[in-house]
Design a protein around this motif. Structure first.
Motif, PDB file in Angstrom:
ATOM      1  N   ASP A 137       0.822  -1.219   0.000  1.00 48.91           N
ATOM      2  CA  ASP A 137       0.000   0.000   0.000  1.00 48.91           C
ATOM      3  C   ASP A 137       0.854   1.267   0.000  1.00 48.91           C
ATOM      4  O   ASP A 137       0.347   2.352   0.242  1.00 48.91           O
ATOM      5  N   TYR A 142      -1.286   3.845  -8.426  1.00 53.99           N
ATOM      6  CA  TYR A 142      -1.823   2.522  -8.815  1.00 53.99           C
ATOM      7  C   TYR A 142      -2.468   2.681 -10.193  1.00 53.99           C
ATOM      8  O   TYR A 142      -3.339   3.546 -10.371  1.00 53.99           O
ATOM      9  N   TRP A 157     -11.366  -2.620  -6.751  1.00 55.60           N
ATOM     10  CA  TRP A 157     -10.144  -1.857  -6.421  1.00 55.60           C
ATOM     11  C   TRP A 157     -10.532  -0.436  -6.027  1.00 55.60           C
ATOM     12  O   TRP A 157     -10.132   0.068  -4.983  1.00 55.60           O
ATOM     13  N   MET A 161     -10.245   1.444  -2.272  1.00 52.07           N
ATOM     14  CA  MET A 161      -9.070   2.305  -2.060  1.00 52.07           C
ATOM     15  C   MET A 161      -9.388   3.419  -1.066  1.00 52.07           C
ATOM     16  O   MET A 161     -10.465   3.996  -1.114  1.00 52.07           O
ATOM     17  N   ARG A 165      -5.582   8.073  -2.200  1.00 54.45           N
ATOM     18  CA  ARG A 165      -4.702   7.202  -2.990  1.00 54.45           C
ATOM     19  C   ARG A 165      -4.800   7.593  -4.470  1.00 54.45           C
ATOM     20  O   ARG A 165      -5.887   7.835  -4.988  1.00 54.45           O
ATOM     21  N   THR A 184     -15.626   5.845  -5.717  1.00 57.44           N
ATOM     22  CA  THR A 184     -14.329   5.693  -5.038  1.00 57.44           C
ATOM     23  C   THR A 184     -14.026   6.911  -4.190  1.00 57.44           C
ATOM     24  O   THR A 184     -14.491   8.011  -4.490  1.00 57.44           O
ATOM     25  N   ALA A 186     -10.780   7.363  -3.718  1.00 61.67           N
ATOM     26  CA  ALA A 186      -9.406   7.589  -4.183  1.00 61.67           C
ATOM     27  C   ALA A 186      -9.350   8.823  -5.079  1.00 61.67           C
ATOM     28  O   ALA A 186     -10.369   9.302  -5.578  1.00 61.67           O
TER      29      ALA A 186
END
Ligand code: FAD
Length: 264
Positions: A137, A142, A157, A161, A165, A184, A186
């Protein structure tokens, strides 16, 4: 070079007999099938690209699943084994006792044919997941690259997250109607690519978009699509971008009939 320690977890393999409890279409070519039943108790999926083995009726219309014996898989004598295919456990709801699996209706094969006809009350048989890959992590970035078969994993995913991120996502699907919401927390940039009539094994949309990508810092690269294409993108990253092998996870999620043997 920073190590970025990814982990592989092993789980005891459990085979389960369940039932279809819900069927609905997320998009014209992506059907969500929700399964449930008492045997779902204790189900666990540890990472977004986990997979389960889903069994389909054999030519006699029976579900003939394996047992894992001392010498590998064992089937009841005199029975034709059920075909099995890999699928992503998309959404497990322990409280509701349900598991959602998203099937691409690509039009051929036991899995796609079964999914296209599935209805509430149908039998469902599955095994696994038997392992999980948990990426380190501490990467700066990513990068997730895949076709529609990878969308369930990509959805996981992104959904799992943490805030902040950095993620860059390239998704190739048949056409604009195949886009779906990917919630998300992220800091994610998602690019949808549409084949608009081009065969998925001939398309180079992901490859061209990958060629154009500029990613700063250490990145984890996850690739899942047709087998040859996935392999070529891994080679590109290793050969042209000098990405360390262990920072890439590439998988052939399906194999076009003329593709040569897969790795990973
Ligand atoms: C780890 C993992 C996770 C996966 N998760 C999912 C998932 O969550 N959802 C999902 O839909 N798929 C997923 N897949 C892909 C799925 O297992 C394959 O697409 C599988 O081949 C479908 O089986 P089938 O019986 O429908 O077709 P098969 O009998 O395997 O193949 C029949 C024909 O269809 C072609 N074909 C197979 N898949 C496709 C496709 N997607 N597009 C175009 N042609 C195809 C084959 O080349 C062959 O000519 C995953 C694969 C892996 C390895």
């Amino acid at each position: 070079m920073t190590q970025h320690e990814s982990r592989r977890l092993q789980h005891p393999v459990v085979f389960r007999r369940l039932q279809v409890v819900e069927v609905h279409d997320l998009t014209p070519l992506m059907r969500r099938i929700v399964v449930g039943g008492p045997e779902l108790e204790g189900f666990h999926s540890g990472a977004p690209d986990d997979h389960i083995k889903v069994f389909f009726p054999n030519p006699d219309g029976e579900y003939v699943t394996m047992k894992l014996g001392a010498n590998g898989p064992e089937y009841p004598a005199g029975k034709t084994p059920s075909p099995m295919r890999d699928y992503t456990p998309r959404l497990f709801d322990a409280a509701a006792g349900t598991l959602a699996i998203d099937f691409v209706l690509h039009g051929d094969g036991p899995a796609s044919t079964w999914a296209a006809q599935a209805k509430v009350g149908d039998a469902f048989a599955m095994g696994g997941p038997r392992g999980s890959f948990v990426p380190a992590d501490d990467f700066d970035h990513y990068v997730l690259i895949g076709d529609e078969t990878a969308l369930p994993a990509i959805g996981r995913w992104l959904g799992e997250m943490p805030a902040g991120r950095k993620a860059t996502v390239l998704i190739e699907v048949a056409n604009a109607a195949e886009q779906q919401p990917l919630p998300t927390q992220a800091d994610a940039s998602v690019t949808w690519l549409f084949r608009d009539g081009l065969a998925p094994e001939k398309s180079e949309l992901l490859e061209n978009a990958l060629d154009d990508l500029e990613i700063a810092g250490d990145a984890f690269w996850w690739i899942a699509c047709e087998s040859r294409r996935s392999r070529m993108m891994r080679k590109f990253l290793e050969g042209h971008r000098a990405v360390p092998k262990q920072w890439i996870r590439s998988t052939g999620y399906w194999k076009h009939d003329e593709s040569v043997e897969d790795e990973d």
